[in-house]
Design a protein around this motif. Structure first.
Motif, PDB file in Angstrom:
ATOM      1  N   THR A 126       0.793  -1.123   0.104  1.00 16.26           N
ATOM      2  CA  THR A 126       0.102  -0.091   0.137  1.00 16.26           C
ATOM      3  C   THR A 126       0.835   1.236  -0.147  1.00 16.26           C
ATOM      4  O   THR A 126       1.612   1.473   0.870  1.00 16.26           O
ATOM      5  CB  THR A 126      -0.859   0.153   1.235  1.00 16.26           C
ATOM      6  OG1 THR A 126      -1.932  -0.893   1.398  1.00 16.26           O
ATOM      7  CG2 THR A 126      -1.721   1.311   1.571  1.00 16.26           C
ATOM      8  N   THR A 127       0.361   2.258  -0.928  1.00 22.60           N
ATOM      9  CA  THR A 127       1.286   3.414  -0.766  1.00 22.60           C
ATOM     10  C   THR A 127       0.233   4.495   0.140  1.00 22.60           C
ATOM     11  O   THR A 127      -0.926   4.755  -0.293  1.00 22.60           O
ATOM     12  CB  THR A 127       1.294   3.898  -2.269  1.00 22.60           C
ATOM     13  OG1 THR A 127       2.126   3.084  -3.100  1.00 22.60           O
ATOM     14  CG2 THR A 127       2.004   5.443  -2.229  1.00 22.60           C
ATOM     15  N   LEU A 128       1.018   5.183   0.940  1.00 26.13           N
ATOM     16  CA  LEU A 128       0.115   6.219   1.896  1.00 26.13           C
ATOM     17  C   LEU A 128       0.836   7.600   1.591  1.00 26.13           C
ATOM     18  O   LEU A 128       2.003   7.726   1.104  1.00 26.13           O
ATOM     19  CB  LEU A 128       0.342   5.858   3.398  1.00 26.13           C
ATOM     20  CG  LEU A 128      -0.080   4.651   3.889  1.00 26.13           C
ATOM     21  CD1 LEU A 128       0.338   4.438   5.462  1.00 26.13           C
ATOM     22  CD2 LEU A 128      -1.483   4.696   3.825  1.00 26.13           C
ATOM     23  N   THR A 129      -0.286   8.422   1.521  1.00 29.92           N
ATOM     24  CA  THR A 129       0.144   9.751   1.385  1.00 29.92           C
ATOM     25  C   THR A 129      -0.058  10.783   2.412  1.00 29.92           C
ATOM     26  O   THR A 129      -0.912  10.719   3.131  1.00 29.92           O
ATOM     27  CB  THR A 129      -0.768  10.467   0.036  1.00 29.92           C
ATOM     28  OG1 THR A 129      -0.549   9.697  -1.057  1.00 29.92           O
ATOM     29  CG2 THR A 129      -0.345  11.663  -0.061  1.00 29.92           C
TER      30      THR A 129
ATOM     31  N   THR B 280       5.423   3.648  -0.020  1.00 34.51           N
ATOM     32  CA  THR B 280       4.929   2.511  -0.010  1.00 34.51           C
ATOM     33  C   THR B 280       5.770   1.372   1.041  1.00 34.51           C
ATOM     34  O   THR B 280       6.872   1.196   1.062  1.00 34.51           O
ATOM     35  CB  THR B 280       5.318   1.919  -1.622  1.00 34.51           C
ATOM     36  OG1 THR B 280       4.783   2.706  -2.531  1.00 34.51           O
ATOM     37  CG2 THR B 280       4.563   0.524  -1.889  1.00 34.51           C
ATOM     38  N   PHE B 281       4.478   0.592   1.618  1.00 31.73           N
ATOM     39  CA  PHE B 281       4.959  -0.218   2.586  1.00 31.73           C
ATOM     40  C   PHE B 281       4.753  -1.534   2.114  1.00 31.73           C
ATOM     41  O   PHE B 281       3.761  -2.075   1.986  1.00 31.73           O
ATOM     42  CB  PHE B 281       4.070   0.054   3.782  1.00 31.73           C
ATOM     43  CG  PHE B 281       4.204   1.369   4.537  1.00 31.73           C
ATOM     44  CD1 PHE B 281       5.086   1.481   5.736  1.00 31.73           C
ATOM     45  CD2 PHE B 281       3.687   2.480   3.972  1.00 31.73           C
ATOM     46  CE1 PHE B 281       5.512   2.618   6.233  1.00 31.73           C
ATOM     47  CE2 PHE B 281       4.038   3.874   4.661  1.00 31.73           C
ATOM     48  CZ  PHE B 281       4.973   3.782   5.815  1.00 31.73           C
ATOM     49  N   ASP B 282       5.862  -2.454   1.812  1.00 35.38           N
ATOM     50  CA  ASP B 282       6.021  -3.629   1.303  1.00 35.38           C
ATOM     51  C   ASP B 282       6.219  -4.537   2.586  1.00 35.38           C
ATOM     52  O   ASP B 282       5.797  -5.966   2.470  1.00 35.38           O
ATOM     53  CB  ASP B 282       7.050  -3.848   0.498  1.00 35.38           C
ATOM     54  CG  ASP B 282       6.544  -3.118  -0.746  1.00 35.38           C
ATOM     55  OD1 ASP B 282       5.752  -2.906  -1.303  1.00 35.38           O
ATOM     56  OD2 ASP B 282       7.598  -2.366  -1.335  1.00 35.38           O
ATOM     57  N   THR B 283       6.687  -4.325   3.878  1.00 32.71           N
ATOM     58  CA  THR B 283       7.415  -5.483   4.834  1.00 32.71           C
ATOM     59  C   THR B 283       6.048  -5.490   5.819  1.00 32.71           C
ATOM     60  O   THR B 283       5.976  -4.269   6.508  1.00 32.71           O
ATOM     61  CB  THR B 283       8.483  -4.995   5.161  1.00 32.71           C
ATOM     62  OG1 THR B 283       9.512  -4.693   4.347  1.00 32.71           O
ATOM     63  CG2 THR B 283       9.205  -5.975   6.238  1.00 32.71           C
ATOM     64  N   PRO B 284       5.706  -6.691   6.165  1.00 34.54           N
ATOM     65  CA  PRO B 284       4.746  -6.778   7.045  1.00 34.54           C
ATOM     66  C   PRO B 284       5.212  -6.386   8.428  1.00 34.54           C
ATOM     67  O   PRO B 284       6.577  -6.606   8.712  1.00 34.54           O
ATOM     68  CB  PRO B 284       4.085  -8.260   7.148  1.00 34.54           C
ATOM     69  CG  PRO B 284       4.539  -8.617   5.694  1.00 34.54           C
ATOM     70  CD  PRO B 284       5.929  -7.765   5.300  1.00 34.54           C
ATOM     71  N   GLY B 285       4.508  -5.791   9.407  1.00 29.01           N
ATOM     72  CA  GLY B 285       4.885  -5.511  10.937  1.00 29.01           C
ATOM     73  C   GLY B 285       4.617  -4.003  11.186  1.00 29.01           C
ATOM     74  O   GLY B 285       3.785  -3.328  10.144  1.00 29.01           O
ATOM     75  N   VAL B 286       4.902  -3.620  11.988  1.00 31.49           N
ATOM     76  CA  VAL B 286       4.581  -2.381  12.866  1.00 31.49           C
ATOM     77  C   VAL B 286       5.660  -1.089  12.390  1.00 31.49           C
ATOM     78  O   VAL B 286       6.897  -1.487  12.672  1.00 31.49           O
ATOM     79  CB  VAL B 286       4.213  -2.154  14.110  1.00 31.49           C
ATOM     80  CG1 VAL B 286       3.807  -0.653  14.844  1.00 31.49           C
ATOM     81  CG2 VAL B 286       3.127  -3.212  14.584  1.00 31.49           C
ATOM     82  N   HIS B 287       5.418  -0.038  11.787  1.00 32.07           N
ATOM     83  CA  HIS B 287       6.447   0.893  11.393  1.00 32.07           C
ATOM     84  C   HIS B 287       6.189   1.961  12.150  1.00 32.07           C
ATOM     85  O   HIS B 287       4.971   2.610  11.844  1.00 32.07           O
ATOM     86  CB  HIS B 287       6.232   1.303   9.828  1.00 32.07           C
ATOM     87  CG  HIS B 287       6.406  -0.028   8.584  1.00 32.07           C
ATOM     88  ND1 HIS B 287       7.479  -0.091   8.096  1.00 32.07           N
ATOM     89  CD2 HIS B 287       5.733  -1.055   8.723  1.00 32.07           C
ATOM     90  CE1 HIS B 287       7.476  -1.274   7.531  1.00 32.07           C
ATOM     91  NE2 HIS B 287       6.315  -1.973   7.752  1.00 32.07           N
TER      92      HIS B 287
END
Length: 713
Positions: A103-106, A150-157
């Motif tokens: 998902t890409t966040l803005t 864009t967030f590709d890696t599962p987990g908490v950022h």
């Protein structure tokens, strides 16, 4: 108006949010990190909270999506609120977003310059993103820009805003599952940022980084020291500034006129049009005990929301009306500490806080208290607490200003130790020029403060032999050691410093004479952990004087931390084999002081984790701190009371300490054993709270060591 609203309005005067801005980070670029020059986009439909998300939470505490409601896109506002109606003035909203991988966040930048920066080792910050995830950093962007990642890696950022991290501007992106370093209890992120991260982690499912109620699974050193900072502030501010909690010293027309002339000049010197609190009373003495229930609601001054201190009262019928040397000394030592805090960091604090004015008020209060109790203010023109003013500074133990009578004329070591500790700190303030404020001149010139301090030091050393102190309570040996150590670094000449060292070594000899082979100190208070803490910190602070040894401190504190620590209860036993632990505010202060000394001076491993658990279980869950969190959002409030995240419960009318709490090991339950407020014990603990804390903001970079310096290092 309910009790919560009253506390929230009181927070207008009490709130002292610590602000700081760090420099911007370089723009790392990258195909998935795209700051743009486009106008700030309107939030899209994907940013609208969906059923199951906490869409009714205030900005900065709101959640979009969930484990069963993963988003495929969203727009997040990096917002500057017009007023503090959310979790802070600067917020990411939604603060927590659950998304699918890829998902890409803005982020849209609004109202001020912000950044979107990962807690990542490549950004020179604690690593709180999945191990394989790349660092992201927008750099500081002006309002009107946006940033994509864009967030590709599962987990908490976990991420933050570089200019406003110290104000708690943080957020979480959860990619499919709440796992990884970003979901772990917060370590290495201090102040408001660490506290807010823990609060957001508490919104994750149980067992995935938080227990949902701000519990100890996400509660660490940063949270405990940040909470202790605020608890210290409440117990000082509520006691002095807001509630007029005290008893008037007799005063005449000349004194009243001097006050009326001084107050506007204080405002002028601080470049302040009006005080943040209307009608503060500077002619107060803190009583020894009372019941901290407000008798009426605060009246606000006009539309600015300033509380009128004269309308916020304690129940006077429950006040002892008696002043002791300890109640006055610990109260004003706390005030002096906060005066230095405000002054030293006034450039970093919000202008509305009126930091310089508060410094002047607190230092003036300390001077008034000193003049009244040691110079003049008693029934015969002597200091109200002095016993034989022509001969020495020996103190009575109780004075009732209301009728000018001495109610306890027996001198006691712990009262003199408290006064010596306070005067020594006041000396450093006076020699610092009262922050340059001489309006029209200090109530006590620096040389007079030094003379009083040296006089108290000589009185203590002449009136109380170390054996006499030990015979009353070995716990008092610890308090006296700490006081004489602090005095030794502020003595007026080398001879007095040498005498202080000799006296401290004699006190240390009494400790060793009462020391069992396992490190237990005999002859102390009913709470053995408190005795150990008092002795341990006293030995270590006294060792700051040249020629004083602290060899026994490691064994003393080791016994407290190992033999008296109840891991299951998360607190300290009052004695080996006890089934019920009774912990007073003073007990908690001695234990906190011992842990602080073990960490700051001895560098003992594991102290931070132990203190965090002790603080969370005893202060928060055990209700030693009497506080209630107001609603996190009030549309009509300019400020909200920043009570610590774990504060709450039924004892919420005043943000002060209860007298004592108990833990029943069989039932595994806490209860409040004494709801009264004891000024000398509570303000002693309030001093320990600020000394062990991270001093309220990451720009402090640690804390000062008593006897070494006044500036955290």
């Amino acid at each position: 108006m309910d009790r919560r609203t009253m506390l929230r309005l009181g927070g207008i005067a009490l709130a002292t949010s610590v602000a700081g801005c760090s420099g911007s980070s370089p723009d790392t670029g990258g195909e998935t990190d795209e700051p743009t020059d486009t106008a700030t986009p309107e939030p899209t439909d994907t940013a609208t909270p969906t059923p199951g998300s906490s869409g009714d939470a205030p900005p900065g505490a709101d959640v979009l999506g969930g484990p069963d409601d993963l988003q495929s896109g969203a727009s997040i506002r990096a917002a500057t609120l017009d007023s503090d109606q959310g979790a802070g003035q600067f917020v990411f909203t939604p603060a927590v977003v659950w998304v699918e991988a890829g998902t890409t966040l803005t982020w849209s930048i609004e109202g001020a310059a912000h950044s979107v920066t990962a807690y990542h080792r490549d950004n020179d910050r604690p690593h709180r993103v999945p191990e394989d995830a790349p660092a992201f950093d927008s750099g500081v962007l002006e309002a009107g820009n946006s940033f994509e990642h864009t967030f590709d890696t599962p987990g908490v950022h976990d991420y933050y805003c570089t200019p406003h991290e110290s104000l708690g501007m943080v957020g979480l992106v959860v990619v499919e599952e709440a796992t990884g370093p970003g979901a772990a209890p917060v370590e290495g992120v201090s102040g408001t940022a660490g506290s807010n991260l823990s609060t957001l982690l508490g919104k994750l499912p149980s067992g995935d980084g938080g227990d949902g109620d701000g519990g100890s699974s996400a509660y660490g050193w940063e949270q405990a020291t940040f909470d202790s900072y605020w608890y210290s502030l409440y117990n000082m501010s509520t006691n002095i500034a807001m509630s007029a909690n005290g008893v008037l010293f007799p005063h005449n027309e000349q004194q009243q006129q001097a006050f009326e002339e001084r107050f506007p000049k204080m405002l002028e010197a601080a470049d302040q049009e009006r005080p943040p609190v209307k009608n503060p009373n500077l002619n107060m003495a803190p009583f020894t005990e009372g019941d901290p229930y407000f008798t009426r609601e605060p009246v606000l001054a006009g539309e600015d929301g300033r509380p009128d201190a004269s309308t916020l009262k304690w129940d006077g019928s429950e006040s002892s009306g008696v002043v002791s040397p300890s109640s006055l000394a610990w109260t004003h030592l706390k005030g002096v500490t906060w005066a230095k805090n405000f002054q030293n960091h006034q450039d970093l604090l919000p202008g509305a806080l009126a930091a310089l004015f508060r410094s002047e008020v607190l230092s003036t209060l300390a001077q008034i208290g000193t003049v009244a109790t040691l110079v003049r203010g008693g029934p015969e023109g002597n200091g109200a607490l002095t016993k034989n003013p022509e001969e020495n500074l020996l103190l009575v133990s109780g004075f009732r200003p209301g009728d000018g009578t001495v109610v306890d004329d027996t001198p006691r070591p712990h009262h003199h130790a408290a006064m010596l500790w306070f005067l020594s700190d006041l000396t450093s303030l006076a020699h610092g020029g009262w922050f340059g404020y001489e309006n029209p001149e200090p109530l006590i010139p620096p040389e007079k403060v030094q003379k009083l301090t040296d006089g108290m030091g000589k009185t203590v050393m002449n009136a109380f032999s170390p054996a006499d102190v030990a015979s009353r309570s070995t716990r008092d040996l610890g308090t006296m050691l700490g006081a004489i150590g602090w005095y030794g670094t502020h003595a007026g000449d080398d001879q007095l410093a040498s005498e202080a060292a000799e006296y401290a070594n004699a006190l240390t000899g009494e400790v060793e004479a009462n020391l069992a082979g396992n490190g237990m100190v005999e002859g102390g208070t009913e709470n053995q952990a408190a005795t150990q803490g008092a002795i341990g910190q006293g030995l270590l602070w006294a060792s700051k004087v040249d020629g004083v040894d602290h060899a026994a401190a490691a064994d003393v504190l080791g016994y407290m931390r190992e033999s008296l620590w109840d891991e299951e209860a998360g607190t300290f036993a009052t004695g080996e084999g006890d089934s019920t632990y009774r912990i007073t505010a003073r007990d908690a202060g001695d234990i906190t002081g011992g842990l602080n000394a073990a960490d700051a001076v001895l560098g003992t491993n594991g102290v931070k984790e132990q203190f965090a658990t002790f603080f969370d279980r005893t202060f928060n869950r055990g209700r030693l701190q009497r506080a209630e969190r107001p609603p996190s959002r009030d549309e009509g409030a300019e400020f909200t009371l920043p009570l610590p995240p774990a504060a709450g419960g039924e004892f919420g009318q005043a943000a002060v300490y209860n007298g004592a709490v108990e833990y029943d090991t069989a039932a595994e339950e806490w209860s409040v054993a004494d709801r009264r407020f004891y000024t000398e014990e509570a303000l002693y603990l309030a001093n320990q709270d600020i000394w062990i804390g991270s001093w309220g903001g990451q720009f402090y970079q640690g804390r000062g060591v008593p006897g070494t310096n006044d500036t955290p290092k």
